[in-house]
Design a protein around this motif. Sequence first.
Motif, PDB file in Angstrom:
ATOM      1  N   ASN A  48      -3.449   5.270   4.054  1.00  0.00           N
ATOM      2  CA  ASN A  48      -4.278   5.130   3.738  1.00  0.00           C
ATOM      3  C   ASN A  48      -5.194   5.614   4.320  1.00  0.00           C
ATOM      4  O   ASN A  48      -6.417   5.635   3.405  1.00  0.00           O
ATOM      5  CB  ASN A  48      -4.433   4.380   2.341  1.00  0.00           C
ATOM      6  CG  ASN A  48      -2.877   4.556   1.201  1.00  0.00           C
ATOM      7  OD1 ASN A  48      -2.666   6.250   0.769  1.00  0.00           O
ATOM      8  ND2 ASN A  48      -2.498   4.040   0.142  1.00  0.00           N
ATOM      9  N   VAL A  83     -12.248   4.794   3.073  1.00  0.00           N
ATOM     10  CA  VAL A  83     -11.005   5.614   3.279  1.00  0.00           C
ATOM     11  C   VAL A  83     -10.387   6.431   3.007  1.00  0.00           C
ATOM     12  O   VAL A  83     -10.517   7.186   2.689  1.00  0.00           O
ATOM     13  CB  VAL A  83     -10.800   4.515   1.750  1.00  0.00           C
ATOM     14  CG1 VAL A  83      -9.182   4.959   1.071  1.00  0.00           C
ATOM     15  CG2 VAL A  83     -11.438   3.173   1.152  1.00  0.00           C
ATOM     16  N   LEU A 132      -7.076  -2.590  -7.563  1.00  0.00           N
ATOM     17  CA  LEU A 132      -5.847  -1.670  -7.285  1.00  0.00           C
ATOM     18  C   LEU A 132      -4.746  -1.987  -7.893  1.00  0.00           C
ATOM     19  O   LEU A 132      -4.123  -1.322  -8.907  1.00  0.00           O
ATOM     20  CB  LEU A 132      -5.227  -0.664  -6.204  1.00  0.00           C
ATOM     21  CG  LEU A 132      -6.279   0.121  -5.787  1.00  0.00           C
ATOM     22  CD1 LEU A 132      -8.290   0.196  -6.154  1.00  0.00           C
ATOM     23  CD2 LEU A 132      -6.359   0.543  -4.164  1.00  0.00           C
ATOM     24  N   ASP A 150       0.348  -6.251   2.808  1.00  0.00           N
ATOM     25  CA  ASP A 150       0.428  -5.296   2.175  1.00  0.00           C
ATOM     26  C   ASP A 150       1.990  -5.530   2.857  1.00  0.00           C
ATOM     27  O   ASP A 150       2.206  -3.843   3.498  1.00  0.00           O
ATOM     28  CB  ASP A 150      -0.226  -4.283   3.525  1.00  0.00           C
ATOM     29  CG  ASP A 150      -0.661  -3.038   2.004  1.00  0.00           C
ATOM     30  OD1 ASP A 150       0.500  -3.037   1.176  1.00  0.00           O
ATOM     31  OD2 ASP A 150      -0.202  -1.718   3.318  1.00  0.00           O
ATOM     32  N   HIS A 177       4.627  -3.792   2.045  1.00  0.00           N
ATOM     33  CA  HIS A 177       5.664  -3.054   1.552  1.00  0.00           C
ATOM     34  C   HIS A 177       6.364  -2.185   2.672  1.00  0.00           C
ATOM     35  O   HIS A 177       6.576  -2.409   3.327  1.00  0.00           O
ATOM     36  CB  HIS A 177       5.110  -2.204   0.756  1.00  0.00           C
ATOM     37  CG  HIS A 177       4.164  -0.731   1.463  1.00  0.00           C
ATOM     38  ND1 HIS A 177       4.317  -0.891   2.268  1.00  0.00           N
ATOM     39  CD2 HIS A 177       2.972  -1.467   1.220  1.00  0.00           C
ATOM     40  CE1 HIS A 177       3.315   0.437   2.950  1.00  0.00           C
ATOM     41  NE2 HIS A 177       1.846  -0.434   1.742  1.00  0.00           N
ATOM     42  N   PHE A 212      -4.269  -5.932   5.786  1.00  0.00           N
ATOM     43  CA  PHE A 212      -4.415  -6.997   4.845  1.00  0.00           C
ATOM     44  C   PHE A 212      -4.513  -8.681   4.889  1.00  0.00           C
ATOM     45  O   PHE A 212      -4.868  -9.094   3.637  1.00  0.00           O
ATOM     46  CB  PHE A 212      -4.062  -6.216   3.046  1.00  0.00           C
ATOM     47  CG  PHE A 212      -3.888  -5.075   3.575  1.00  0.00           C
ATOM     48  CD1 PHE A 212      -5.432  -5.335   1.542  1.00  0.00           C
ATOM     49  CD2 PHE A 212      -3.718  -3.712   4.265  1.00  0.00           C
ATOM     50  CE1 PHE A 212      -5.950  -3.553   1.111  1.00  0.00           C
ATOM     51  CE2 PHE A 212      -4.563  -2.409   3.087  1.00  0.00           C
ATOM     52  CZ  PHE A 212      -4.990  -2.600   2.073  1.00  0.00           C
ATOM     53  N   ARG A 272       1.358  -0.795 -10.656  1.00  0.00           N
ATOM     54  CA  ARG A 272       0.088   0.077  -9.330  1.00  0.00           C
ATOM     55  C   ARG A 272       0.810   1.447  -9.018  1.00  0.00           C
ATOM     56  O   ARG A 272      -0.004   1.860  -8.717  1.00  0.00           O
ATOM     57  CB  ARG A 272      -0.658  -1.043  -9.067  1.00  0.00           C
ATOM     58  CG  ARG A 272       0.184  -1.370  -7.591  1.00  0.00           C
ATOM     59  CD  ARG A 272      -0.798  -0.787  -6.780  1.00  0.00           C
ATOM     60  NE  ARG A 272       0.446  -1.502  -5.425  1.00  0.00           N
ATOM     61  CZ  ARG A 272      -0.513  -0.847  -4.328  1.00  0.00           C
ATOM     62  NH1 ARG A 272      -1.549  -0.481  -4.071  1.00  0.00           N
ATOM     63  NH2 ARG A 272      -0.239  -2.179  -3.241  1.00  0.00           N
ATOM     64  N   ARG A 273       1.533   0.934  -8.965  1.00  0.00           N
ATOM     65  CA  ARG A 273       2.341   2.620  -7.511  1.00  0.00           C
ATOM     66  C   ARG A 273       2.836   3.704  -8.684  1.00  0.00           C
ATOM     67  O   ARG A 273       2.854   4.703  -7.921  1.00  0.00           O
ATOM     68  CB  ARG A 273       3.486   1.110  -6.763  1.00  0.00           C
ATOM     69  CG  ARG A 273       3.343   1.072  -5.596  1.00  0.00           C
ATOM     70  CD  ARG A 273       2.996   1.374  -4.509  1.00  0.00           C
ATOM     71  NE  ARG A 273       2.363   0.221  -3.344  1.00  0.00           N
ATOM     72  CZ  ARG A 273       1.538   0.928  -2.654  1.00  0.00           C
ATOM     73  NH1 ARG A 273       1.110   1.339  -2.586  1.00  0.00           N
ATOM     74  NH2 ARG A 273       1.815   0.061  -1.129  1.00  0.00           N
ATOM     75  N   ALA A 328      -2.785   4.790  -5.081  1.00  0.00           N
ATOM     76  CA  ALA A 328      -2.137   4.355  -3.992  1.00  0.00           C
ATOM     77  C   ALA A 328      -0.973   3.698  -5.115  1.00  0.00           C
ATOM     78  O   ALA A 328       0.173   3.438  -5.033  1.00  0.00           O
ATOM     79  CB  ALA A 328      -2.256   3.060  -3.390  1.00  0.00           C
TER      80      ALA A 328
HETATM   81  C1  SR1 Z   1      -7.355   2.449  -0.597  1.00  0.00           C
HETATM   82  S1  SR1 Z   1      -6.030   1.488  -0.216  1.00  0.00           S
HETATM   83  C2  SR1 Z   1      -4.692   1.875  -1.102  1.00  0.00           C
HETATM   84  C3  SR1 Z   1      -3.616   1.153  -0.502  1.00  0.00           C
HETATM   85  O1  SR1 Z   1      -2.976   1.272   0.330  1.00  0.00           O
HETATM   86  C4  SR1 Z   1      -2.866   0.654   0.910  1.00  0.00           C
HETATM   87  O2  SR1 Z   1      -1.435   0.619   1.843  1.00  0.00           O
HETATM   88  C5  SR1 Z   1      -2.817  -0.421   0.290  1.00  0.00           C
HETATM   89  O3  SR1 Z   1      -1.055  -1.125  -0.082  1.00  0.00           O
HETATM   90  C6  SR1 Z   1      -3.946  -0.305  -0.376  1.00  0.00           C
HETATM   91  O4  SR1 Z   1      -3.581  -0.909  -1.773  1.00  0.00           O
END
Ligand code: SR1
Length: 423
Positions: free
Chosen positions: A45, A68, A182, A236, A238, A256, A363-364, A369
Amino acid sequence: MAETQDFQALDAVTLPARLGDNPAMRAALGSDASSWRVREVGDGNLNLVFIVEGDKGTVIVKQALPYVRLVGDSWPLPLKRSFFEYHALKRQAERDPGMVPEILHFDEAQALIVMEFLSPHIILRQALINGQQLPRIGRDLGLFLARTLFRGSDFSMPTKARKTDLALFADNVELCDITENLVFSDPYFDARMNRHTSPQLDGIVAELRADRDMKVVAQKMKHLFAANAETLLHGDLHTGSVMVTMDETRVIDPEFAFYGPMAFDVGMLLANFWMNFLAQAGHEEAGSRDGMRAYLLDVIEQIWSSFTDEFTQLWRTERKGILYETRLFEDRGDALGAEQALDMVLHDIFVDALGFAGVEMHRRILGLAHNADFETIADPNLRARCETKALKLGRHIAVNRHAIHSIAEVNKLAVRLEKEFVR
Ligand code: SR1
Ligand code: MG
């Protein structure tokens, strides 16, 4: 720290000329930069990622952009995240040797890190979507969590070193801000960048936004995230931040990183496995994924047990920081007191991890994101059925986290939800 005025984004054409004199690059690739082959492969991202191949070898060049990538230059983002990634990688390499890519060079002004090219590794998320079973990940990731979280905390570090580090990473404000919005807030109101599978999820989205208990938990978790500066987190963690082969696991991308609650990394990681478990029904074109589902539940159990076993070991042998001092317990013949404190600490991490896992699952699916586990399910009805199960699981474990006593209990619920709907 990196200033945007000196910064220039690399591209595949300019990279050899710009980095051709760099001693680390020349040592790794060979000194004839004109023969380097460059591909931009970033699919995350935020950043640019180049694979650079030379006669002698291959490296990764990762460069932050001043915005971003996912959204574009309307959302500026400081280059200094590269500085935090570099410092986090250095600390993680010390705390769990061999688990992060080796750094070959860091250029702060250009916000770029040259690092080891991991091959034939692939991103864990993709492997799990493909239905690949990796034998080592449960143990390796549990150890990584325990070693990095324990060794970056007041359980282990000299307090001056920890406080200095806390101050250093406290400046990673903008990346924390992304997570604060987010992860913890946007999913629970109609935030501008939210999206979801519509109209299939419209009903459950409205329910969650009106769910007072869930909103209170999400804010409680945000409170912990913002105020409990317990250890240096990956921030971060995941399945897209893990690279794997059948016999190696590596953790990447800690941009992060900041000081926060231990349970955050644990909960984020577990959530991504539960989501993958519930997404498997969307990936059964080539045959049943029953074996894969059983494997995933096993990995989730292994992550938690290897985390707690290693944490216990470190507690007993490396507890040299200012908290739960041995002079109050073991040195006074009260080893049982130290074990009682350990049980309490692990219990708190477990409960909080369920809270963080719940909001991550929401949130996913509802925020900006999303993850490929669900996104690559082409049929929107099937995707929505998988996502609904994850939304329900997330809500249940977050709201009822104090009444859940084991990972097996959550796994059982995941299995029940998985079977709930016809495919
Ligand atoms: C705007 S960034 C969105 C997401 O991407 C990153 O990997 C993080 O998980 C973040 O929340
Ligand atoms: Mg990332």
